[in-house]
Every structure is written in C-alpha cells, then in structure tokens.
Scaffold this active site. Structure first.
Site, PDB file in Angstrom:
ATOM      1  N   HIS A 136       0.874  -1.183   0.000  1.00  0.00           N
ATOM      2  CA  HIS A 136       0.000   0.000   0.000  1.00  0.00           C
ATOM      3  C   HIS A 136       0.909   1.230   0.000  1.00  0.00           C
ATOM      4  CE1 HIS A 136      -2.773   2.948   1.868  1.00  0.00           C
ATOM      5  NE2 HIS A 136      -3.761   2.134   1.540  1.00  0.00           N
ATOM      6  N   ASP A 213       3.309  -4.537   7.901  1.00  0.00           N
ATOM      7  CA  ASP A 213       2.084  -3.750   7.816  1.00  0.00           C
ATOM      8  C   ASP A 213       0.920  -4.723   7.988  1.00  0.00           C
ATOM      9  OD1 ASP A 213      -0.183  -2.445   7.041  1.00  0.00           O
ATOM     10  OD2 ASP A 213       0.621  -1.669   5.147  1.00  0.00           O
ATOM     11  N   GLN A 216      -4.343  -5.115   7.012  1.00  0.00           N
ATOM     12  CA  GLN A 216      -5.374  -5.994   6.455  1.00  0.00           C
ATOM     13  C   GLN A 216      -5.341  -7.388   7.082  1.00  0.00           C
ATOM     14  OE1 GLN A 216      -7.757  -5.022   4.569  1.00  0.00           O
ATOM     15  NE2 GLN A 216      -6.999  -3.072   3.814  1.00  0.00           N
ATOM     16  N   LYS A 239     -10.362  -0.593  10.527  1.00  0.00           N
ATOM     17  CA  LYS A 239     -10.631  -1.748   9.653  1.00  0.00           C
ATOM     18  C   LYS A 239     -11.050  -2.962  10.480  1.00  0.00           C
ATOM     19  CE  LYS A 239      -7.127  -0.150   6.378  1.00  0.00           C
ATOM     20  NZ  LYS A 239      -7.903   0.364   5.239  1.00  0.00           N
ATOM     21  N   CYS A 377      -4.859   2.507  -3.649  1.00  0.00           N
ATOM     22  CA  CYS A 377      -3.639   3.007  -2.997  1.00  0.00           C
ATOM     23  C   CYS A 377      -2.507   1.995  -3.119  1.00  0.00           C
ATOM     24  CB  CYS A 377      -3.876   3.351  -1.523  1.00  0.00           C
ATOM     25  SG  CYS A 377      -5.010   4.697  -1.295  1.00  0.00           S
TER      26      CYS A 377
HETATM   27  N1  PLP Z   1      -1.666  -0.709   4.755  1.00  0.00           N
HETATM   28  C1  PLP Z   1      -2.616  -1.398   4.135  1.00  0.00           C
HETATM   29  C2  PLP Z   1      -2.318  -2.782   3.632  1.00  0.00           C
HETATM   30  C3  PLP Z   1      -3.882  -0.834   3.970  1.00  0.00           C
HETATM   31  O1  PLP Z   1      -4.843  -1.527   3.341  1.00  0.00           O
HETATM   32  C4  PLP Z   1      -4.122   0.464   4.464  1.00  0.00           C
HETATM   33  C5  PLP Z   1      -5.414   1.112   4.246  1.00  0.00           C
HETATM   34  O2  PLP Z   1      -6.181   0.747   3.383  1.00  0.00           O
HETATM   35  C6  PLP Z   1      -3.091   1.134   5.110  1.00  0.00           C
HETATM   36  C7  PLP Z   1      -1.867   0.517   5.242  1.00  0.00           C
HETATM   37  C8  PLP Z   1      -3.279   2.491   5.659  1.00  0.00           C
HETATM   38  O3  PLP Z   1      -4.193   2.462   6.721  1.00  0.00           O
HETATM   39  P1  PLP Z   1      -4.766   3.789   7.335  1.00  0.00           P
HETATM   40  O4  PLP Z   1      -5.353   4.572   6.190  1.00  0.00           O
HETATM   41  O5  PLP Z   1      -5.788   3.312   8.301  1.00  0.00           O
HETATM   42  O6  PLP Z   1      -3.648   4.505   7.984  1.00  0.00           O
END
Ligand code: PLP
Length: 420
Positions: A136, A213, A216, A239, A377
C-alpha cells in the site's frame, strides 16, 4: 464487557449465529437506492457494531476527561479506561508487555513513526530498504521520503502474476546494505497473505530489522506478533470495527527504548527546561499531546467484540465467504479475478472485459452494492499487472453468502448495460 456478554454464549458452542452477529451492525440495516445495502468495501473500512458505538457514547456521557495529568476522579477513570485498552491490545496480538503497544492514528502514522525514529537513526547513505511489490502507498511513501533525505535506496521484492511474493528473489535481494525489510501481511489490493513468518526469519537471520504492515491482517485472522518474529507490527483500528483515527504500532520494549521520540509536546516528556528536555518512558515517549481517547475506548470495545466471536472463527467464516464471492464473480462471462494467490484473505479484485472499473462501481452502486474501484492506494501492484484499476469486493464476517448472489446480479447488470 458488553460485547463479551452479547456473544459469550455463542462462543461456548461450535456454531455462531452469523445473522445475529450481522444484526449487531446498525449501518447494515439500511436501504441504499431502494435496495438493501450490500457493503463490500470492508478493506477500506469496516462497519461498527452497536457495542463500539455505545462505548464511545458512554465514554462521552460518563467518563470524558483528559488522561494521565489529572488528579481528579474523572481523569483517573479516563486514564484507567485508556491504559486498560493497551492491555487488551497486548493480549489480542500476544505482545509480551502492554507498553510495547504505542497508540497512533492508524497504520499510516505507525509506519511514519517508525520511518522518523528507527529510519532516521539507523538508515543512512548507501543503505537499502526492501519493500514488496504488494505494498500500500502507506508502506512506500514514508520510505521514499526517508531515502530522499538520507541517500538510501528502495529495492522491491517481486511477485508473480497471481500476486504471490517470490521468496527466492527476496533471498537474493538481502545484502549487507539491507537495513530494513518492510512488507505487508495481507495485500489490500489482491488479498494475498504473504509468507510473513518466512520473510521475517530470513531477514532476522541476515541481521535485518523487519516491519510488518498488518492493516489488512489483524481484522481477519489471529495475529501473534511473537510467532511472526518481526520487529515492528502496525495496524489500524477502523478496519477492525473500531473508530477511525486510532491504530497501534507494536515493537519490543528494548527496540522502542533505543529510539528517539518523533513528535514533541505534552505527555511525552519527563522534564522540560529551555536548556534541555528529557523524555518519558515508552509508550508515552511516542504519544505526544492529548491522544484519541474515545478512539482507544472504541478500540477496546472492538477487541472485546472480535475476541468474543473468536478470530479463528472469523478467519474461517471469511474464507468461506470469499470462495462464494469469487465463484459469483467467475460465473459472469467476461469477468476476470485479479489476485489468485493460494493463500488469500477477504479480497476479490476483478476486471470486466472492455468495461472501466469505475463504471462497474457506479452501476453496482445503483443496485445497492458498495464496491471499491481504482488502484486501491497500491499503484505499483496495478502497474505490475498491466492494469489501471480493478473493482474490489472485500468481505467481512458479517457479510452473507446471499450477498455474493447480489454481487453476481449487480455484475450481470453491468454486462447488460454495456451489452457485453
Ligand atoms: N496498509 C494497508 C495494507 C492498507 O490496506 C491500508 C489502508 O487501506 C493502510 C496501510 C493504511 O491504513 P490507514 O489509512 O488506516 O492509515
């Protein structure tokens, strides 16, 4: 507490009444454009159960005060609630000590925190950061900013056409120049579950720090940070049924202790003078200013709720649902699933021949079906697969097999409109 009570009896038995669970989510009872809402944008954010909404309301009605600094009763209550959630988070991800869990705004802020502390201190000119092709933007851009400042370089672990990371290629990329491996646990664009334990152990063998990260992953499967063996594990609350604006950055105490603070302000200091300030202990050192107290309270309620259902049950339920959604998509002529890894969680990305994903999303919306369309993203994933965008159905445990049929008929409607 309420969540445990509302699901306590179900947890004892082998069978969960998923329709009852679904009923815990008021937003899912709505009609959209005259049709029942079919919410399939869970990878962007989940819906919230009533217990979480109630916990936030109750906090404001009965416990609202600033934390840590007050000697008065209400402030003590708010502090107890806030710090109590840290213990719940630690238990939920099997952290050794609640102080290892730093509250942040979300995964994005958590990764930026690591980039600005660990990154600025430990990464320099000529060093390399290994990211994966599945990341992401939140796990790319903070490292690019750091590399620009420090003269370091990003290298990318490639993936195959199914969206699986090539671990042998990863092994070749690891070198004495590698200072960090930062990889997602589950891809938001394709749903791939990465071999994160293997990646972490290979990196650790080479003496390299690992950030995962988990944005998800934590909402969809049991996560045990010790078992994974990484150094940093980051995720967002929104999420996983909690409010927006709250997340967690986990690392062992010894690692946090070795890092400088990032943001300065109240609560993160031990003493301040114009000549010199000294820092509070972890985690306060990384939580400058008044935090998102009601977000933390809501996160605690969400964790109680999810734990009461059981994360392994949630993972099993979502696996079955994902199969139903993928089968529904495949049944419509002209569709193609994007992301066909053997190990997947929650995400069915797809394209339709000759039809722009935004058109798919717009027509599906007319049928009450909420899809996400675009690059999610994760533009490098799209570029790698030669696509500008996909339509994405992402499931949560409160979705139903019947909603897979609703998705199928929405996609058939798209075909009809385009004469496909
Ligand atoms: N990492 C992953 C894999 C994501 O799917 C997301 C958000 O969709 C993020 C990071 C960023 O999360 P946040 O927007 O809650 O900071």
């Amino acid at each position: 507490m309420k969540a445990v009570e509302s699901h306590g009896s179900k947890v004892e038995g082998a069978v969960i009444d998923w329709l009852k669970v679904r009923n815990d989510f008021p937003a899912l009872r709505q009609q959209v454009r005259g049709k029942p809402l079919v919410y399939l944008d869970n990878a962007a954010t989940s819906q919230k159960p009533q217990v979480v909404i109630d916990a936030v309301r109750e906090y404001y009605e009965q416990h609202n005060a600033n934390i840590h600094r007050g000697v008065h009763w209400l402030s003590e209550q708010a502090t107890i609630a806030y710090e109590g959630v840290r213990k719940k988070v630690a238990r939920f991800i099997n952290a050794a000590d609640p102080r290892e869990c730093v509250f942040v705004r979300g995964a994005t802020e958590g990764i930026n925190l690591v980039a600005q502390t660990f990154g600025r201190r430990k990464i320099g000119k000529g060093d390399e950061i290994l990211l994966s092709a599945l990341e992401h933007h939140s796990n790319i851009v903070p490292w690019q900013l750091l590399c620009e400042e420090k003269g370091a370089t990003i290298r990318v672990i490639p993936m195959n056409d199914a969206g699986e990371l090539l671990v042998d290629e990863f092994a070749k990329l690891l070198s004495p120049r590698t200072k960090l491996v930062a990889v997602t646990h589950v891809s938001n664009a394709l749903g791939t579950i990465t071999p994160i334990k293997r990646i972490a152990s290979m990196a650790k063998l080479a003496g390299v720090t690992v950030l995962v990260d988990g944005a998800q992953a934590v909402p969809h499967q049991p996560v045990d940070v010790h078992d994974i063996g990484a150094d940093f594990y980051i995720f967002s609350g929104h999420k996983m049924c909690a409010p927006t604006g709250i997340g967690v950055a986990w690392a062992p105490l010894i690692l946090w202790d070795s890092l400088p603070p990032w943001q300065g302000g109240g609560d993160m200091i031990s003493s301040v003078s114009f000549e010199k300030s000294t820092w509070a202990e972890v985690p306060a050192k990384f939580e400058a200013g008044t935090p998102h107290i009601e977000g933390v309270v809501g996160l605690g309620a969400a964790i109680d709720y999810l734990a009461a259902i059981g994360m392994d049950r949630i993972a099993a339920r979502e696996k079955t649902l994902l199969q139903a959604f993928e089968a529904a998509i495949r049944r419509v002529p002209g569709t193609r699933l994007v992301g066909t890894a053997k190990e997947k969680a929650g995400v069915a990305s797809f394209v339709m021949e000759g039809i722009h994903p935004h058109d798919i999303g717009t027509i599906a919306d007319q049928e009450g079906v909420a899809l996400r369309t675009g690059h999610h993203c994760a533009q490098p994933v799209m570029t790698r697969l030669g696509l500008a965008a996909t339509a994405r159905a992402s499931v949560a445990f409160y979705n139903t097999p019947e909603e897979a049929l609703a998705l199928e008929s929405a996609i058939r409607r798209v075909s009809e409109v385009f004469g496909a």
